[in-house]
Design an enzyme around this catalytic site. Structure first.
Site, PDB file in Angstrom:
ATOM      1  N   ASP A 237       1.022  -1.048   0.183  1.00 32.89           N
ATOM      2  CA  ASP A 237      -0.028  -0.097   0.057  1.00 32.89           C
ATOM      3  C   ASP A 237       0.878   1.191  -0.044  1.00 32.89           C
ATOM      4  O   ASP A 237       1.774   1.154   0.931  1.00 32.89           O
ATOM      5  CB  ASP A 237      -0.749   0.045   1.314  1.00 32.89           C
ATOM      6  CG  ASP A 237      -2.073   0.941   1.031  1.00 32.89           C
ATOM      7  OD1 ASP A 237      -3.249   0.669   2.004  1.00 32.89           O
ATOM      8  OD2 ASP A 237      -1.844   2.223   0.719  1.00 32.89           O
TER       9      ASP A 237
ATOM     10  N   ASP B 105      -3.985   2.492  -5.055  1.00 31.00           N
ATOM     11  CA  ASP B 105      -2.868   2.545  -4.391  1.00 31.00           C
ATOM     12  C   ASP B 105      -2.563   1.380  -3.465  1.00 31.00           C
ATOM     13  O   ASP B 105      -1.712   1.198  -2.787  1.00 31.00           O
ATOM     14  CB  ASP B 105      -2.360   3.817  -3.423  1.00 31.00           C
ATOM     15  CG  ASP B 105      -3.581   3.574  -2.396  1.00 31.00           C
ATOM     16  OD1 ASP B 105      -4.338   2.936  -2.373  1.00 31.00           O
ATOM     17  OD2 ASP B 105      -3.228   4.629  -1.343  1.00 31.00           O
ATOM     18  N   GLU B 106      -3.177   0.108  -4.180  1.00 32.34           N
ATOM     19  CA  GLU B 106      -3.055  -1.112  -3.092  1.00 32.34           C
ATOM     20  C   GLU B 106      -2.897  -2.357  -4.106  1.00 32.34           C
ATOM     21  O   GLU B 106      -3.476  -2.362  -5.186  1.00 32.34           O
ATOM     22  CB  GLU B 106      -4.515  -1.231  -2.567  1.00 32.34           C
ATOM     23  CG  GLU B 106      -4.349  -1.293  -0.832  1.00 32.34           C
ATOM     24  CD  GLU B 106      -5.702  -1.364  -0.569  1.00 32.34           C
ATOM     25  OE1 GLU B 106      -6.071  -2.417  -0.006  1.00 32.34           O
ATOM     26  OE2 GLU B 106      -6.693  -0.777  -0.829  1.00 32.34           O
TER      27      GLU B 106
END
Ligand SMILES: [Mg+2]
Length: 399
Positions: A23, A117-118
């Site tokens: 992350d 974003d992961e």
């Protein structure tokens, strides 16, 4: 293995997995700081400034004042008056998200982009040659060095435990939970740390006197099922570190698409545009329900002589028809260059990533967003296409 436990081969394999959750740390904030290093170390709030705006992202400096994302912006500014407020730049965020995902793709064959974003990486089997923890750690350093963005990761045998581990490792850290130690790792943490447990469920559990994951682990699963319905069992399983969900590889993430062959070939541009609008609306609604965002739009046309052409364009990740429609129209304009009737048109959204759009990032679009949400609510209640924009209504021509 304990003789009392019936365990299938699949489960056995799952217990030996090496799953990494990565992350990017306060992603939007980090991207803003890449552009302007003067923002380094300063409290930063990203999101709209309108009456109903919420915080899409905030820097760690603001969290000390009690600010968190999804909080009303008004409240955040009151709690942290010295914070710099920015609108955000969705296009830049999507660009950096793609940079990171292509770096990961080079290094790890099986990965899933869970949101902008992961990422989940399945590194099972890679440990024979190198340590998976070392590999993941090198990848993290490469993202920091080559792209300039800090990230944290967790490594364990399942997606759930790895995601919780990432949360514990943040910011800019890494954490491994050894196989067999999942339960003691989770036990002392508050129930809200489990990815499945949202604010509502957490406060419901707290109302039952359940604050720590340990209590969930010790509860009879039936009790949880009674209180939380179907989710009860999954929550109990995850609290006990049981999660067999596979990492869904990038290439298997489906696209959504729609095609229409006309009964009579047509060159009626107004009609064709209306069909494109209707398709775009239906598909973007489908994305929002999943919930997913698309990063690539394709339009297809087939002329009366069966000459078939497609054009595609990458776009900042979105599920908003207001953002997608101009791209669809633009692609259609570039495609339709022969003076010939058309027998088929189609629209496809691909490069899907999980997650909701940070809607409130764009305050100038508030009215449009409220309209979209209202349409979704009505269609959810009364069935698809109960409500659509007027231009997308079938005109009855050409079919
Ligand atoms: Mg993040």
């Amino acid at each position: 293995m304990n003789n009392n436990v019936n365990i299938t081969n699949n489960q056995m394999e799952a217990l030996c997995r090496q799953v990494v959750h990565m992350d990017l740390d306060s992603f939007f904030v980090s991207v803003e700081r890449l552009k302007d290093s003067r923002l380094e170390g300063r409290p930063l709030l990203i999101g709209g400034t309108g009456e109903r705006a919420v915080v899409a992202a905030c820097s760690y400096e603001t969290r000390a004042c009690g600010v968190h994302s999804a909080m009303p912006m008004k409240l955040a500014r009151r709690l942290c008056p010295e914070a710099i407020v920015m609108n955000g730049d969705h296009e830049r965020y999507s660009h950096y998200s793609r940079e990171v995902s292509s770096l990961i793709r080079e290094a790890v064959p099986v990965f899933e982009q869970a949101s902008i974003d992961e990422f989940y990486l399945d590194m099972t089997g890679m440990e024979r040659f190198f340590g998976t923890f070392t590999l993941a750690s090198e990848l993290r350093q490469r993202v920091a060095k080559e792209i300039g963005l800090p990230l944290s990761f967790g490594l364990s045998t399942s997606k759930t435990v790895s995601k919780v581990a990432t949360g514990e490792a943040k910011p800019n850290g890494q954490l491994r939970v050894e196989a067999g130690t999942e339960k003691p790792f989770l036990a002392p943490l508050p129930v809200g740390r489990l990815p499945m447990v949202g604010e509502k469920t957490a406060s419901m559990l707290q109302g039952m006197g359940v604050n720590r994951i340990q209590t969930l682990q010790q509860m009879p699963v039936r009790l949880l099922e009674r209180a939380l319905g179907q989710n009860g069992r999954s929550i109990w399983e995850r609290a006990n570190g049981i999660d067999l969900t596979p990492v869904e590889p990038y290439q298997e993430q489906k696209s959504v698409s729609s095609e229409e062959t006309f009964t009579h070939d047509t060159a009626d541009i107004a009609f064709l545009r209306a069909r494109l609008i209707a398709m775009t609306e239906a598909l973007s609604q489908q994305l929002r329900r999943m919930p997913k965002l698309t990063g690539c739009v394709t339009v297809k046309i087939r002329y009366a002589d069966f000459d078939t052409r497609t054009r595609q364009q990458t776009v900042p990740y979105t599920a908003s028809d207001q953002r997608l429609l101009p791209v669809v129209h633009h692609l259609f304009d570039r495609l339709y260059e022969r003076r010939l009737m058309i027998r088929l048109i189609g629209v496809r959204f691909s490069h899907l990533v999980g997650g909701h759009e940070p809607l409130d990032l764009f305050q100038d679009r508030q009215e449009a967003i409220r309209l979209t949400q209202a349409i979704d609510r009505l269609n959810a209640r009364f069935g698809d296409r109960t409500v659509a924009r007027a231009a997308g209504q079938p005109s009855g021509r050409g079919r």
